[in-house]
Design a protein around this motif. Structure first.
Motif, PDB file in Angstrom:
ATOM      1  N   GLY A 121       0.858  -1.185   0.226  1.00  0.00           N
ATOM      2  CA  GLY A 121      -0.019  -0.016  -0.171  1.00  0.00           C
ATOM      3  C   GLY A 121       0.983   1.316   0.008  1.00  0.00           C
ATOM      4  N   VAL A 122       1.910   1.436   0.667  1.00  0.00           N
ATOM      5  CA  VAL A 122       2.932   2.411   0.664  1.00  0.00           C
ATOM      6  C   VAL A 122       3.591   2.652  -0.673  1.00  0.00           C
ATOM      7  N   GLY A 123       3.907   1.553  -1.192  1.00  0.00           N
ATOM      8  CA  GLY A 123       4.475   1.672  -2.690  1.00  0.00           C
ATOM      9  C   GLY A 123       3.579   1.985  -3.669  1.00  0.00           C
ATOM     10  N   ALA A 124       2.485   1.601  -3.592  1.00  0.00           N
ATOM     11  CA  ALA A 124       1.581   1.630  -4.976  1.00  0.00           C
ATOM     12  C   ALA A 124       1.386   3.064  -5.349  1.00  0.00           C
ATOM     13  N   PRO A 125       1.133   4.086  -4.329  1.00  0.00           N
ATOM     14  CA  PRO A 125       1.043   5.346  -4.929  1.00  0.00           C
ATOM     15  C   PRO A 125       2.074   5.782  -5.541  1.00  0.00           C
ATOM     16  N   GLY A 126       3.326   5.498  -5.604  1.00  0.00           N
ATOM     17  CA  GLY A 126       4.487   5.902  -6.464  1.00  0.00           C
ATOM     18  C   GLY A 126       4.313   5.476  -7.658  1.00  0.00           C
ATOM     19  N   LEU A 127       3.500   4.413  -8.002  1.00  0.00           N
ATOM     20  CA  LEU A 127       3.133   3.909  -9.181  1.00  0.00           C
ATOM     21  C   LEU A 127       1.906   4.385  -9.885  1.00  0.00           C
ATOM     22  N   ASP A 128       1.199   5.291  -9.112  1.00  0.00           N
ATOM     23  CA  ASP A 128       0.042   6.115  -9.330  1.00  0.00           C
ATOM     24  C   ASP A 128      -1.077   4.987  -9.345  1.00  0.00           C
ATOM     25  N   ASN A 129      -1.064   4.012  -8.315  1.00  0.00           N
ATOM     26  CA  ASN A 129      -2.265   3.195  -8.213  1.00  0.00           C
ATOM     27  C   ASN A 129      -2.774   3.230  -6.888  1.00  0.00           C
ATOM     28  N   TRP A 130      -3.528   4.292  -6.711  1.00  0.00           N
ATOM     29  CA  TRP A 130      -4.013   4.859  -5.453  1.00  0.00           C
ATOM     30  C   TRP A 130      -5.193   3.942  -4.995  1.00  0.00           C
ATOM     31  N   ASP A 131      -6.248   3.341  -5.820  1.00  0.00           N
ATOM     32  CA  ASP A 131      -7.056   2.531  -5.489  1.00  0.00           C
ATOM     33  C   ASP A 131      -6.565   0.974  -5.072  1.00  0.00           C
ATOM     34  N   GLU A 132      -5.403   0.775  -5.674  1.00  0.00           N
ATOM     35  CA  GLU A 132      -4.651  -0.517  -5.124  1.00  0.00           C
ATOM     36  C   GLU A 132      -4.102  -0.265  -3.824  1.00  0.00           C
ATOM     37  N   ALA A 133      -3.514   0.572  -3.545  1.00  0.00           N
ATOM     38  CA  ALA A 133      -3.048   1.245  -2.371  1.00  0.00           C
ATOM     39  C   ALA A 133      -3.824   1.165  -1.314  1.00  0.00           C
ATOM     40  N   ARG A 134      -5.141   1.878  -1.482  1.00  0.00           N
ATOM     41  CA  ARG A 134      -6.032   1.789  -0.303  1.00  0.00           C
ATOM     42  C   ARG A 134      -6.665   0.400  -0.029  1.00  0.00           C
ATOM     43  N   GLY A 135      -6.640  -0.474  -1.077  1.00  0.00           N
ATOM     44  CA  GLY A 135      -7.276  -1.812  -0.701  1.00  0.00           C
ATOM     45  C   GLY A 135      -6.271  -2.670  -0.093  1.00  0.00           C
ATOM     46  N   HIS A 136      -4.997  -2.350  -0.278  1.00  0.00           N
ATOM     47  CA  HIS A 136      -3.872  -3.234   0.388  1.00  0.00           C
ATOM     48  C   HIS A 136      -4.046  -2.732   2.237  1.00  0.00           C
ATOM     49  N   TRP A 162      -2.948   9.173   4.548  1.00  0.00           N
ATOM     50  CA  TRP A 162      -2.307   9.685   3.326  1.00  0.00           C
ATOM     51  C   TRP A 162      -2.949   9.354   2.196  1.00  0.00           C
ATOM     52  N   ILE A 163      -3.380   8.165   1.977  1.00  0.00           N
ATOM     53  CA  ILE A 163      -3.980   7.642   0.626  1.00  0.00           C
ATOM     54  C   ILE A 163      -5.330   8.335   0.313  1.00  0.00           C
ATOM     55  N   ALA A 164      -6.260   8.124   1.428  1.00  0.00           N
ATOM     56  CA  ALA A 164      -7.576   8.769   1.162  1.00  0.00           C
ATOM     57  C   ALA A 164      -7.404  10.435   1.108  1.00  0.00           C
ATOM     58  N   ASP A 165      -6.528  11.055   1.837  1.00  0.00           N
ATOM     59  CA  ASP A 165      -6.348  12.501   1.266  1.00  0.00           C
ATOM     60  C   ASP A 165      -6.052  12.579  -0.158  1.00  0.00           C
ATOM     61  N   GLN A 166      -4.932  11.913  -0.940  1.00  0.00           N
ATOM     62  CA  GLN A 166      -4.564  11.924  -2.096  1.00  0.00           C
ATOM     63  C   GLN A 166      -5.895  11.454  -3.245  1.00  0.00           C
ATOM     64  N   GLN A 167      -6.797  10.549  -2.609  1.00  0.00           N
ATOM     65  CA  GLN A 167      -7.833  10.321  -3.488  1.00  0.00           C
ATOM     66  C   GLN A 167      -8.951  11.270  -3.317  1.00  0.00           C
ATOM     67  N   GLY A 168      -8.761  12.340  -2.532  1.00  0.00           N
ATOM     68  CA  GLY A 168      -9.950  13.176  -2.534  1.00  0.00           C
ATOM     69  C   GLY A 168     -10.846  13.016  -1.539  1.00  0.00           C
ATOM     70  N   ASP A 169     -10.593  11.910  -0.459  1.00  0.00           N
ATOM     71  CA  ASP A 169     -11.772  11.604   0.454  1.00  0.00           C
ATOM     72  C   ASP A 169     -11.274  12.177   1.688  1.00  0.00           C
ATOM     73  N   LEU A 170     -11.557  13.404   1.567  1.00  0.00           N
ATOM     74  CA  LEU A 170     -10.768  14.262   3.066  1.00  0.00           C
ATOM     75  C   LEU A 170     -11.342  13.863   4.439  1.00  0.00           C
ATOM     76  N   GLU A 171     -12.752  13.638   4.301  1.00  0.00           N
ATOM     77  CA  GLU A 171     -13.442  13.123   5.621  1.00  0.00           C
ATOM     78  C   GLU A 171     -12.839  11.609   5.889  1.00  0.00           C
ATOM     79  N   GLY A 172     -12.420  10.806   5.195  1.00  0.00           N
ATOM     80  CA  GLY A 172     -12.200   9.497   5.403  1.00  0.00           C
ATOM     81  C   GLY A 172     -10.715   9.899   5.998  1.00  0.00           C
ATOM     82  N   ALA A 173      -9.964  10.618   5.300  1.00  0.00           N
ATOM     83  CA  ALA A 173      -8.519  10.950   5.844  1.00  0.00           C
ATOM     84  C   ALA A 173      -8.671  11.187   7.081  1.00  0.00           C
ATOM     85  N   LEU A 174      -9.363  12.299   7.555  1.00  0.00           N
ATOM     86  CA  LEU A 174      -9.422  12.883   8.989  1.00  0.00           C
ATOM     87  C   LEU A 174      -9.770  11.513   9.899  1.00  0.00           C
ATOM     88  N   VAL A 175     -10.800  10.709   9.589  1.00  0.00           N
ATOM     89  CA  VAL A 175     -11.233   9.618  10.529  1.00  0.00           C
ATOM     90  C   VAL A 175      -9.967   8.625  10.775  1.00  0.00           C
TER      91      VAL A 175
END
Length: 339
Positions: A121-136, A162-175
């Motif tokens: 999950g930490v590595g996937a965002p660097g490859l622009d795979n945010w949905d995959e990162a969140r799932g992991h 961090w991942i939720a923030d990058q996906q635009g899920d700001l409320e989820g990021a805060l939670v």
């Protein structure tokens, strides 16, 4: 076996020194005849060792997996994960954690699987795979919770924020950030638990960043300044750099542009002490520094910051390279002359 134990125990010690906001895994004692290096608490030596042994460590994960040293495989991947992340080595991060996942599945160890999921999950965002990162990372949180490993769960919640923030899920990021902070506070043993206090500071910064993204800048600044106070008392330059970066963003949005420039430059000074000074983290801070200079009308300084950030992003294949080009093009199209 002795060789793997030497590198695993040395890397674990180095990881403990260079990533104090992360909850440590437990290792079995090294085999008789194995002699791990001793950094004597010297973070600079630990960073230098990671840089010198980086290629060997990545290859050792593959060798351990090939010969079914499964515990060594996932634990080595864990030990080098933060170094790979800071250096922007996302393909390598993915490869070692895929090997870690296969090893964890062979072991039937859900906690090892959870660590592998978080590493992927930490590595996937660097490859622009945010949905995959969140799932992991969500799977890692579920497995850590089932195993009652709440320290590792808190780390994974911070990653999810961090991942939720990058996906635009700001409320989820805060939670997620707030859950991480709450868990760190519950696990801290007291005023003499330095690692626990550093994790609390990391959690405070995560909540602060989420509040920045939600437009609650004054409250965010309070969280980040509390985090900074803890870090400066206890010492961890990597995470202190993150906090200065967050403070710079909050100050910028509050119209405190000169203060924001100072904060971003403090972050840059700390990033440049890391093993790879031209890291993707440096690029992120250069983006904010350029924005602060632009708000002050210091167009040449903004251009220099963004050009430096573009150079870093292009060398690392960072997704923000396009954003730097857009900002530089905007300066050119506005008719602002360069010095």
């Amino acid at each position: 076996h002795r060789m793997l134990d030497h590198y695993l125990h040395t890397a674990h010690q180095a990881a403990a020194l260079t990533g104090t906001a992360r909850v440590l895994i437990s290792l079995t004692p090294p085999a008789e005849g194995a002699h791990p290096e001793d950094f004597a608490g010297d973070t600079a030596r630990a960073n230098a060792w990671f840089s010198a042994e980086q290629t060997v460590l990545i290859a050792l994960v593959e060798q351990a997996a090939t010969h079914h040293y499964d515990a060594h495989t996932w634990q080595l991947a864990w030990a080098i994960a933060s170094h790979l992340h800071i250096c922007g080595l996302w393909q390598e991060q993915k490869a070692v954690h895929l090997a870690a996942m296969e090893a964890a599945l062979r072991l039937g160890d859900p906690v090892a699987q959870a660590h592998a999921h978080r590493g992927l999950g930490v590595g996937a965002p660097g490859l622009d795979n945010w949905d995959e990162a969140r799932g992991h990372v969500e799977r890692a949180i579920a497995l850590f919770t089932e195993a009652d490993d709440m320290g590792a769960c808190a780390d994974a919640c911070r990653t999810l924020a961090w991942i939720a923030d990058q996906q635009g899920d700001l409320e989820g990021a805060l939670v997620a950030a707030q859950r991480s902070l709450d868990l760190y506070r519950a696990l801290c043993l007291g005023a003499d638990d330095n690692r626990g206090l550093l994790r609390i500071a990391a959690g405070l910064n995560s909540v602060g960043w989420s509040l920045i993204m939600l437009g609650q800048y004054k409250q965010a600044l309070d969280y980040c300044l509390e985090a900074l106070d803890l870090y400066q008392r206890l010492g961890d330059e990597t995470t202190e750099a993150h906090i200065w970066d967050s403070i710079g963003h909050a100050q910028h949005h509050l119209g405190q542009y000169d203060e924001a420039v100072t904060s971003f430059r403090n972050a840059l000074a700390l990033w440049q002490q890391q093993p790879v000074s031209a890291s993707w983290l440096t690029a992120d801070t250069l983006m904010g520094l350029g924005d602060a200079y632009l708000s002050l009308g210091r167009f040449d300084a903004a251009r220099i910051a963004w050009a430096e950030g573009l150079d870093v992003a292009e060398r690392l294949g960072h997704a923000d390279a396009g954003a730097f080009r857009t900002k530089l093009r905007g300066l050119d199209e506005s008719g602002v002359p360069s010095a």
